[in-house]
Structures are given as structure tokens and as C-alpha cells.
Design an enzyme around this catalytic site. Structure first.
Site, PDB file in Angstrom:
ATOM      1  CG  HIS A 211      -1.874   1.174   1.209  1.00 63.31           C
ATOM      2  ND1 HIS A 211      -3.125   1.097   0.622  1.00 63.31           N
ATOM      3  CD2 HIS A 211      -1.765   2.440   1.701  1.00 63.31           C
ATOM      4  CE1 HIS A 211      -3.739   2.258   0.748  1.00 63.31           C
ATOM      5  NE2 HIS A 211      -2.942   3.085   1.395  1.00 63.31           N
ATOM      6  CB  CYS A 212       2.091   3.319  -2.666  1.00 63.00           C
ATOM      7  SG  CYS A 212       3.221   4.705  -2.949  1.00 63.00           S
ATOM      8  N   PRO A 213       1.460   5.155   0.274  1.00 61.52           N
ATOM      9  CG  PRO A 213       2.862   6.048   1.904  1.00 61.52           C
ATOM     10  CD  PRO A 213       2.618   4.806   1.109  1.00 61.52           C
TER      11      PRO A 213
ATOM     12  CG  ASN B 152      -5.156   7.662  -0.532  1.00 62.60           C
ATOM     13  OD1 ASN B 152      -5.040   6.901   0.424  1.00 62.60           O
ATOM     14  ND2 ASN B 152      -6.264   8.349  -0.760  1.00 62.60           N
ATOM     15  CG  ASN B 153      -5.063   2.594  -5.358  1.00 58.57           C
ATOM     16  OD1 ASN B 153      -5.733   1.821  -4.679  1.00 58.57           O
ATOM     17  ND2 ASN B 153      -5.199   2.687  -6.674  1.00 58.57           N
TER      18      ASN B 153
END
Length: 376
Positions: A152-154, A157-158
Site C-alpha cells: 500500500h503506497c501512501p 493513496n492506493n
């Protein structure tokens, strides 16, 4: 109930802060490069045109891939991986883990599953109430199971997974190109402005240096930002290229997937070319474009079957004596170069199951011959 809902909404709102920050930095970099550098600082018309053309090409591809990474919805398991209503009720009523696993084994008998938990059990998500397909994991941030989840990549945001992993790789690639291009073309003006800043007045500057202007701050800061992002993106991009070449996700790189025969970090590796094709597709002309061309459906993946000789067109399994089990049948170990890369079709895996776990049943013939075509 209401406070939990409000808290969840606040978390979702705060999760967009990194994306907004990147968007603001990109908008400022566009203004600083196009307006302050190309229009107000560079005097040569030909240099302006060349810089603007290549800048906008990298800018468009960067924004396009970034947009696709952010707004492509993560792929979820299909309904066939959900427990039927009756079995779900039985599963929830059971308190013993052994009985729950028996229910899961019955439900998963017709599903294309080849990975297990560390204890050899069926991978089940209590939160989503479904049997996890291979390479699928539950994301606590998205609160869903994601097919071939990488992480999950901040910054987007996905969840990065099967549906947008190609877009994420291209986003890293084009952001690296974008930062490298800015840093390389701004460098000479950065040096001139830096020299200017160290002098007490613009009147003492040699003729080859730029005069004092309001573009000074933008050019200086633009180089620092581009160089900083370039270094950080380069390391991340290199790491994910290595993962693509090995056909691993970030999760699998830290925790090897467990198959029926045990954990194998190279279990999904099909060779460098096939690993690349799984993410980018067969048609190379679409590789640079952020459009979905990945192979498969995200539910099943080809794996590397061991103990199969690629030089032989057929595999013959001798019928053991009546009192011997399959475990007593000797199998000659093969080297790594002899491991055949095959798809995990149901028939081949059923044969593997019989060889590994079950006793071979007596049949009319004394040999079982399995024909497999060699790959060209």
C-alpha cells in the site's frame, strides 16, 4: 457506530495529504521550469523550444502514469472464492480450528489454489470472509483483499497490486526521467545563479553570468528538489525492476510463498522474459504506455514445477508394489537448470498431489504415461 464512521472518514481524508503534496510540487515545478526558466531566463529560442518539447513529453507521461496508479481500483477476488452460505454458517459456528479447516478444504477443492499458510492450511480472510487466491493479501488501509498485492503506497493513496502494478512501475520510471531531465537542463543555470548569489552585488558579475532576477529562487530550488527526488526514486525504481525480473511482490520478497511442497521464493519465477511479460504483456509497443496489458486474471498464476526433466517429452511413473506408498518411489533430483517452466493447470497439479501425498491406486496397466509438449 457514529464515532467509528467519523474516524474512518477522517483517516480517508488525511490519506490524501501525500498525494496533494506531490501534486503541489509538480505544479510548482511546471511553473518554475516553463515560466521562470524557459520564458524569463533562457534567451536562445532554439534552446527554449527543445527544452519545452522534451519537458512536456516527460511531464505528460509522468502525470498520466501517476493518475492511472492513483485512480485504478485494486482488483478483488471473484465470488467463487467466497464461501457458500451454508458453509459460511458452519464455519462461523465451529470453534475448533481443525473443523474450520475441514470446511475450508472442502470449499477449496475446486479452486485453483497452490499456496498455503506457513502451517499448510488454506489461506482464509476472516475480514472479507473469502478464501484468498494465490498471491492475494488483505490490505488493512483499503480494508479489502487485493489480488497480487505488492504494497500500500501512501504517495498514491492506493494499493499497488495486479490491476495497477504496471502503472506504478511506469510512474516510477517517468518520474525518474522527469527529475533527471530537469536536473540536467537546469544545472548550468543553477551554477550561474549560485555564483551570482555568492557575490555582493550584480555589478561585479562577469558578462557570462546571469543578472539578478526573481527567477533565481525558482531555479536554485528546482535543482535541489529534482536532485533529491531523483536519488530517492532511483533506489525504489531499481528495487522494483529487480522484483519484476524475479516475479516477486514486495510481500513475497520478505516472506516467501508456501506451496504444497514448502516455501519457495522462486515459485512464481518463469524466467526473466516471461516474468517481464507477466507485468507488461506480450506486445512491446504497449510497454511504455500506462494502459493495462498485464497477463492473466490475477486469480491464478503459472508456477515453476520442479522434478520434471525438460529434455524428456514424456514422464513415466512406475506402478509401485501393492504394499508401498508413493513416498517410497525414488525420484531423482534435478538441477536448477532442469526445472521445467510450466503452467499450473489442474491436471498437472493433480498428478503432483498424487505423487506427493496420496498412495498410488492400482490400475489395469503397470505404467502411467503423461505426455507434455516441449516449449519452443
Amino acid at each position: 457506530m457514529a464515532p467509528t464512521h467519523v474516524l474512518r472518514c477522517c483517516q480517508r481524508g488525511l490519506a490524501w495529504i501525500p498525494v496533494i503534496f506531490i501534486a503541489l510540487v509538480v505544479c510548482w515545478s511546471y511553473y518554475a521550469y516553463v515560466v521562470e526558466l524557459c520564458l524569463f531566463t533562457i534567451d536562445n529560442i532554439g534552446e527554449k523550444i527543445v527544452y519545452l518539447v522534451f519537458f512536456h513529453l516527460s511531464f505528460v507521461m509522468f502525470v498520466w502514469s501517476y493518475w492511472k496508479t492513483i485512480f485504478t481500483k485494486p482488483a478483488n477476488p471473484s465470488k467463487e472464492f467466497c464461501l457458500p452460505k451454508a458453509e459460511k454458517e458452519s464455519y462461523e459456528k465451529e470453534e475448533r480450528p481443525e473443523s474450520q479447516q475441514e470446511i475450508l478444504w472442502r470449499a477449496a477443492s475446486d479452486l485453483p489454489l497452490y499456496t498455503r499458510t506457513g502451517a499448510g492450511a488454506i489461506r482464509y480472510c476472516d475480514r472479507c470472509q473469502l478464501i484468498k487466491p494465490d498471491r492475494c493479501h488483505h490490505c488493512s488501509a483499503c480494508d479489502m483483499c487485493v489480488l497480487k498485492m505488492d504494497h500500500h503506497c501512501p504517495w498514491v493513496n492506493n494499493c499497488v497490486g495486479f490491476s495497477n502494478y504496471k502503472f506504478f512501475i511506469l510512474f516510477l520510471a517517468y518520474s525518474l526521467v522527469y527529475c533527471l531531465f530537469i536536473a540536467a537542463t537546469v544545472l548550468q543555470y543553477f551554477i550561474r545563479f549560485w555564483t551570482l548569489c555568492r557575490r555582493k552585488s550584480a555589478e561585479n558579475c562577469p558578462k557570462n553570468e546571469l543578472p539578478e532576477s526573481h527567477a533565481k529562487f525558482h531555479v536554485l530550488f528546482l535543482f535541489f528538489v529534482a536532485a533529491m527526488f531523483c536519488i530517492s526514486i532511483l533506489s525504489l525504481f531499481s528495487y522494483h525492476l529487480w522484483l519484476v525480473g524475479k516475479n516477486r511482490s514486495t510481500i513475497e520478497a520478505f516472506r516467501a510463498p508456501v506451496f504444497r511442497t514448502g516455501s519457495d521464493k522462486n515459485g512464481f519465477s518463469l524466467g526473466f522474459r516471461k516474468n517481464i511479460a507477466q507485468v507488461f504483456g506480450d506486445q512491446k509497443k504497449y510497454w511504455p504506455l500506462p494502459i493495462f496489458t498485464s497477463q492473466g486474471d490475477g486469480l491464478t498464476f503459472p508456477t515453476r514445477l520442479v522434478n520434471v526433466d525438460p529434455e524428456q517429452a514424456t514422464v513415466t511413473v512406475q506402478q509401485p508394489e501393492p504394499n508401498k506408498s508413493a513416498a517410497d518411489v525414488p525420484v531423482s533430483p534435478l538441477s536448477e537448470s532442469q526445472n521445467r517452466l510450466l503452467s499450473n493447470d489442474q491436471y498437472a497439479n493433480n498428478v503432483g498431489d498424487h505423487l506427493a501425498n496420496n498412495t498410488l491406486k492400482s490400475a489395469g496397466s503397470e505404467t502411467i504415461t503423461i505426455s507434455m509438449e516441449s516449449e519452443s
